[in-house]
Design a protein around this motif. Structure first.
Motif, PDB file in Angstrom:
ATOM      1  N   SER A 126      61.743  71.056  55.386  1.00 26.76           N
ATOM      2  CA  SER A 126      60.421  71.639  55.167  1.00 26.76           C
ATOM      3  C   SER A 126      60.007  71.432  53.709  1.00 26.76           C
ATOM      4  O   SER A 126      60.825  71.072  52.865  1.00 26.76           O
ATOM      5  CB  SER A 126      60.447  73.125  55.485  1.00 26.76           C
ATOM      6  N   THR A 149      56.225  80.962  57.560  1.00 28.32           N
ATOM      7  CA  THR A 149      56.456  79.661  56.913  1.00 28.32           C
ATOM      8  C   THR A 149      57.779  79.067  57.393  1.00 28.32           C
ATOM      9  O   THR A 149      58.797  79.758  57.410  1.00 28.32           O
ATOM     10  CB  THR A 149      56.473  79.835  55.376  1.00 28.32           C
ATOM     11  N   GLU A 150      57.729  77.796  57.748  1.00 25.92           N
ATOM     12  CA  GLU A 150      58.937  77.169  58.289  1.00 25.92           C
ATOM     13  C   GLU A 150      59.934  76.807  57.188  1.00 25.92           C
ATOM     14  O   GLU A 150      59.554  76.224  56.168  1.00 25.92           O
ATOM     15  CB  GLU A 150      58.540  75.897  59.044  1.00 25.92           C
ATOM     16  N   ARG A 179      63.231  74.729  57.440  1.00 26.97           N
ATOM     17  CA  ARG A 179      64.099  73.990  58.359  1.00 26.97           C
ATOM     18  C   ARG A 179      64.999  73.021  57.592  1.00 26.97           C
ATOM     19  O   ARG A 179      64.547  72.354  56.660  1.00 26.97           O
ATOM     20  CB  ARG A 179      63.250  73.217  59.371  1.00 26.97           C
TER      21      ARG A 179
END
Ligand code: AMP
Ligand code: GLY
Length: 419
Positions: free
Chosen positions: A302, A319-320, A322
């Motif tokens: 991300s 909010t990602e 990853r």
């Protein structure tokens, strides 16, 4: 967007390289950065502890967002000072950064809120501390209260060593005012795990776990250093351990800080030990770890800047965050003799094809040449589908970095491979 990153180490270089991936970023300034960081950012001669200078530069240059990476400026209130001028910044305010700035504070916080950590006593009187170590269980761990460049922790294997540690910290003031108070705590055993986490004070999103290698020489021998290498993820951090940590440590810590009116935003570093009684906190840091960052951020899929801003604005929930399903390793190349006496000023060359995985810490530019200028010179990271491959790739980068008087460990990740 114009971004400023405060700090000058390999950690800051890794943060800058990652922030650069955001297409909205036009310019990154490093305050003060170093000769290697200069390849990726505009270095400005403002020291990381010069809070006034940092605010002045950011105001004059209309900086949109500031990342305060090291502990000192956070504890000194850099984020408070920037926000007072309307400049948003990544990192906790001083009243929350105290979780790293004072071990007495962090131990008392854990005790008050039932967060698992080593049993301890605190002292502000050397005589009482000396009396205590006459009868306390041995080995024991003596810690200066304040910041001490990572050196304020002494593991005493005998009563004499414990008394000596108390005297050097409290009476000889080896770490200055950081030793006005001390913590003496239970010696814990078990593998250590670092978990860096993003938090906006409401939710906590842990990053991939990592393992540091603190001793100077192979097989974990030699003196303690700032860190000679890292791997991620840490094999001791199983799903079960992670769940326990979230429930018993991460969320309770965020809650505790909120209840104390010290909401923490930024990167909260959990230094953990997996003891036979479960995971316990060894230490908190109020910032990214170095060299943990050099393995964690290369695995982040991300956008880093978006996540950092979400911690500031309280939107981390949506909010990602990853990470790639891969492994990473980082080997620190140091000046021979570190952490004691070493020479500086040797020319460094880095082959172009690996420069993206090299994070420079102790180097300066002179007449267009990059020269060694510190104990830990730079970190070489590698990624792979397996830990073996990541380690191999990191050492391949090492082979493409050249300078005289170099020293590095050859066994980074070997302990993790045997886990
Ligand atoms: P700290 O600066 O508090 O992280 O301490 C530095 C290192 O000392 C840690 O990474 C551990 O390896 C070790 N250490 C600190 N506290 C303890 C403890 N209570 N028991 C055993 N080892 C410890
Ligand atoms: N690698 C340990 C620290 O950053 O404190």
């Amino acid at each position: 967007m114009k971004i400023a990153v405060v700090g000058s180490g390999g950690r800051e270089h890794a943060i800058i390289k990652k922030i650069k991936e955001n297409p909205q970023v036009e310019t990154i300034y490093a305050l003060p950065g170093n000769g290697g960081i200069a390849a990726d950012a505009t270095c400005v001669a403002v020291g990381a502890k010069d809070i006034e200078g940092i605010v002045k530069f950011c105001k004059e240059n209309k900086i949109d967002y500031v990342v305060v990476a090291p502990d000192d400026p956070l504890v000194l209130g850099a984020v408070d000072a920037l926000e007072a001028e309307g400049i948003p910044a990544f990192g906790p305010k001083a009243n929350a950064a105290i979780i790293e700035g004072s071990k007495v504070f962090s131990k008392n916080l854990m005790k008050k809120y039932g967060i698992p950590t080593a049993a301890y006593e605190t002292f502000d009187d050397a005589d009482k501390a000396l009396e205590y170590v006459k009868t306390c269980p041995i080995p024991t761990v003596v810690k200066a209260d304040g910041l001490a460049l990572g050196k304020g922790v002494i593991i005493a294997m005998s009563r004499e060593e414990a008394a000596e540690a108390v005297r050097s910290i409290m009476l000889d003031k080896q770490f200055g005012a950081s030793g006005n108070q001390i913590v003496i705590e239970e010696f814990m055993e078990g593998p250590e795990v670092t978990v860096l986490s993003f938090t906006d004070g409401k939710v906590v999103k842990p990053m991939v776990s990592s393992m540091d290698h603190k001793r100077a020489h192979d097989n974990d021998e030699g003196l303690n250093t700032g860190g000679m290498g890292t791997i991620a993820p840490n094999p001791y951090y199983t799903k079960e351990v992670a769940d326990t940590c979230m429930e018993k440590i991460f969320l309770p810590t965020i809650e505790a800080l909120n209840k104390e009116g010290r909401t923490f935003k930024g990167c909260l570093y959990f230094g953990l030990m997996i003891t036979k009684d479960g995971p316990k906190v060894v230490e908190y840091n109020s910032r990214f770890g170095d060299p943990e960052t050099q393995v964690v951020l290369p695995l982040l899929e991300s956008d880093l800047l978006t996540i950092m801003q979400a911690t500031t604005y309280g939107t981390l929930e949506e909010t990602e965050v990853r990470f790639m399903d891969k492994k990473a390793a980082c080997v620190i190349m140091a000046s021979d003799g570190y952490p004691e006496h070493y020479e500086k000023g040797y020319e460094i060359t880095i082959d172009d094809e690996v420069s993206n995985m090299v994070f420079v810490a102790g180097a300066k530019l002179e007449d267009g040449k990059l020269l060694t200028n510190g104990g830990r010179v730079l970190g070489c990271s590698g990624i792979g589908d397996t830990l073996e491959e990541a380690i191999r790739n990191a050492y391949k980068v090492v082979d493409k970095v050249h300078f005289d008087n170099q020293y590095y460990r050859h066994d980074i990740g070997q302990r993790a491979l045997k886990a």
